[in-house]
Enzyme design. Structure first.
Site, mmCIF file in Angstrom:
data_model
loop_
_atom_site.group_PDB
_atom_site.id
_atom_site.type_symbol
_atom_site.label_atom_id
_atom_site.label_comp_id
_atom_site.label_asym_id
_atom_site.label_seq_id
_atom_site.Cartn_x
_atom_site.Cartn_y
_atom_site.Cartn_z
ATOM 1 N N ASP A 1 0.874 -1.161 0.000
ATOM 2 C CA ASP A 1 0.000 0.000 0.000
ATOM 3 C C ASP A 1 0.922 1.225 0.000
ATOM 4 O O ASP A 1 2.144 1.084 0.096
ATOM 5 C CB ASP A 1 -0.846 -0.049 1.281
ATOM 6 C CG ASP A 1 -2.047 0.888 1.250
ATOM 7 O OD1 ASP A 1 -2.261 1.555 0.227
ATOM 8 O OD2 ASP A 1 -2.770 0.939 2.258
ATOM 9 N N ASP B 1 -8.678 -5.359 13.671
ATOM 10 C CA ASP B 1 -8.327 -6.431 14.619
ATOM 11 C C ASP B 1 -9.238 -6.396 15.853
ATOM 12 O O ASP B 1 -9.662 -7.453 16.336
ATOM 13 C CB ASP B 1 -6.837 -6.406 15.002
ATOM 14 C CG ASP B 1 -6.329 -5.017 15.364
ATOM 15 O OD1 ASP B 1 -7.053 -4.020 15.151
ATOM 16 O OD2 ASP B 1 -5.196 -4.921 15.866
ATOM 17 N N ASP C 1 4.829 -6.097 7.746
ATOM 18 C CA ASP C 1 6.216 -5.877 7.328
ATOM 19 C C ASP C 1 7.203 -5.667 8.474
ATOM 20 O O ASP C 1 8.400 -5.545 8.252
ATOM 21 C CB ASP C 1 6.284 -4.673 6.375
ATOM 22 C CG ASP C 1 5.681 -3.411 7.000
ATOM 23 O OD1 ASP C 1 5.220 -3.455 8.164
ATOM 24 O OD2 ASP C 1 5.668 -2.369 6.327
ATOM 25 N N ASP C 2 6.709 -5.627 9.713
ATOM 26 C CA ASP C 2 7.631 -5.397 10.847
ATOM 27 C C ASP C 2 7.754 -6.629 11.727
ATOM 28 O O ASP C 2 8.074 -6.527 12.905
ATOM 29 C CB ASP C 2 7.155 -4.208 11.686
ATOM 30 C CG ASP C 2 5.786 -4.452 12.310
ATOM 31 O OD1 ASP C 2 5.086 -5.414 11.893
ATOM 32 O OD2 ASP C 2 5.405 -3.695 13.217
#
Length: 359
Positions: A56, A203, A124-125
């Site tokens: 994104d 979430d 990504d972390d």
């Protein structure tokens, strides 16, 4: 580097092991390299675990990093980068709206366009453990068999080094709390969630009773992911206090060769509840005073929300509740280790269910 040899399927399975893609959600962190390096280092097979990076934000430097992997990963790009109209009081939460839109699009690609039947979702972390793929390959059949499970997660919310039994890295639990942070879902669950996917805070939305519908996730004693991303939309909210202390498992557990049938709902409730409620009850004072003490598990009882929060805080557990469910809790019970001893923070044995007003 050469591909490691293909692992043999677990005993008794003649069929090909299933293909489970890993969907990596990326945006503007070029540190996605750290995430991808570990995924590619540990995956036992490129064919069985294709890595799909969905980006994104259109961040050029991050796109260059992803492109540098060539054909080792598939790079897809979220086409809609427009601003999202949000209520004025949510202006500072624009990032959470973008994340939710990205999740919906990316999961749609995996399940609708590519037509996979299951997927592991990571951000990504996250850095993964050596047996990350082994774990998910082993728990996938449980999810397929057991309608009372709706996900498997690599994450233990209370997985700080001093609070887990690192010598029992093979231990898995059921939890009523949706942990996220490296999780597996089936296409059938996406069929159910996609039509009502929320505009933001996906979430916490997942943790509401209407979505969870009494189902549980599998989670490990020792986390198979750790997060290194302090910079993000939540601005390090939990990072400095909890997340940076989570222990990442470093000992490979051959999950596909273990009998995981104890995680089936009936058997689990029978043995886990017996273990919890047969453990002697102690007070917080006794627990804090007791340095060596008797070995064996103990139980700390709470009644009511405030008692739970006070005890959790005193013990260094995460004390927030979502829709009444404590992090890593099962039937209100949170299992952890203190000074080498197993402790169950538990409601009375006549527990009847969560109270969503507890928050």
């Amino acid at each position: 580097p050469p591909e490691p040899p293909e692992p043999r399927p677990a005993a008794g399975t003649e069929a090909e092991p299933p293909v489970i893609p890993v969907l990596v959600l990326a945006c503007d962190r070029s540190s996605v390299r750290r995430c991808l390096d570990k995924l590619l280092r540990y995956r036992p097979s490129a064919r069985r675990f294709p890595v799909i990076v969905s980006q994104d934000c259109g961040h050029a430097e991050t796109a260059r990093v992803i492109a540098s992997y060539g054909r080792a990963v598939a790079h897809i790009r979220q086409p809609d980068l427009s601003d999202i109209p949000v209520p004025p009081e949510h202006r500072k939460f624009q990032g959470y709206y973008r994340i939710s839109r990205h999740y919906r699009w990316a999961l749609g690609q995996v399940f609708r366009t590519f037509r996979y039947r299951a997927a592991i979702v990571v951000e990504d972390d996250l850095e993964v453990a050596p047996d990350f793929f082994e774990y998910f390959q082993a728990v996938l059949p449980l999810l397929r068999r057991d309608p009372s499970l709706w996900c498997a997660s690599a994450w233990n919310d209370n997985g700080r080094e001093a609070m887990v039994d690192a010598g029992r890295a093979e231990l898995l639990y059921r939890t009523d709390f949706f942990p996220g942070l490296g999780w597996l879902l089936l296409a059938e669950l996406w069929d159910e969630l996609e039509p009502k996917w929320p505009p933001a805070f996906w979430d916490d939305w997942m943790r509401r009773p209407e979505q969870r519908r009494g189902r549980s996730c599998v989670r490990p004693e020792v986390s198979r992911t750790m997060t290194f991303g302090r910079k993000g939309v939540s601005h390090g909210q939990f990072f400095d206090q909890y997340l940076k202390f989570i222990k990442l498992n470093d000992r490979f557990v051959p999950f596909t060769q273990l009998d995981l049938s104890y995680l089936g709902k009936e058997e689990y409730e029978r043995s886990f509840l017996r273990q919890v409620y047969s453990a002697p009850e102690v007070s917080i004072e006794e627990l804090q005073r007791d340095a060596g003490g008797e070995p064996g598990p103990v139980r700390l009882q709470y009644r009511g929300r405030d008692a739970f929060k006070a005890l959790a805080k005193a013990l260094g557990l995460m004390d927030d509740l979502k829709s009444g469910v404590p992090r890593a809790g099962y039937r209100g019970i949170v299992s952890f280790v203190r000074r080498g001893r197993r402790v169950f923070l538990a409601p009375p044995s006549d527990w009847t269910g969560y109270d969503p007003s507890w928050s």
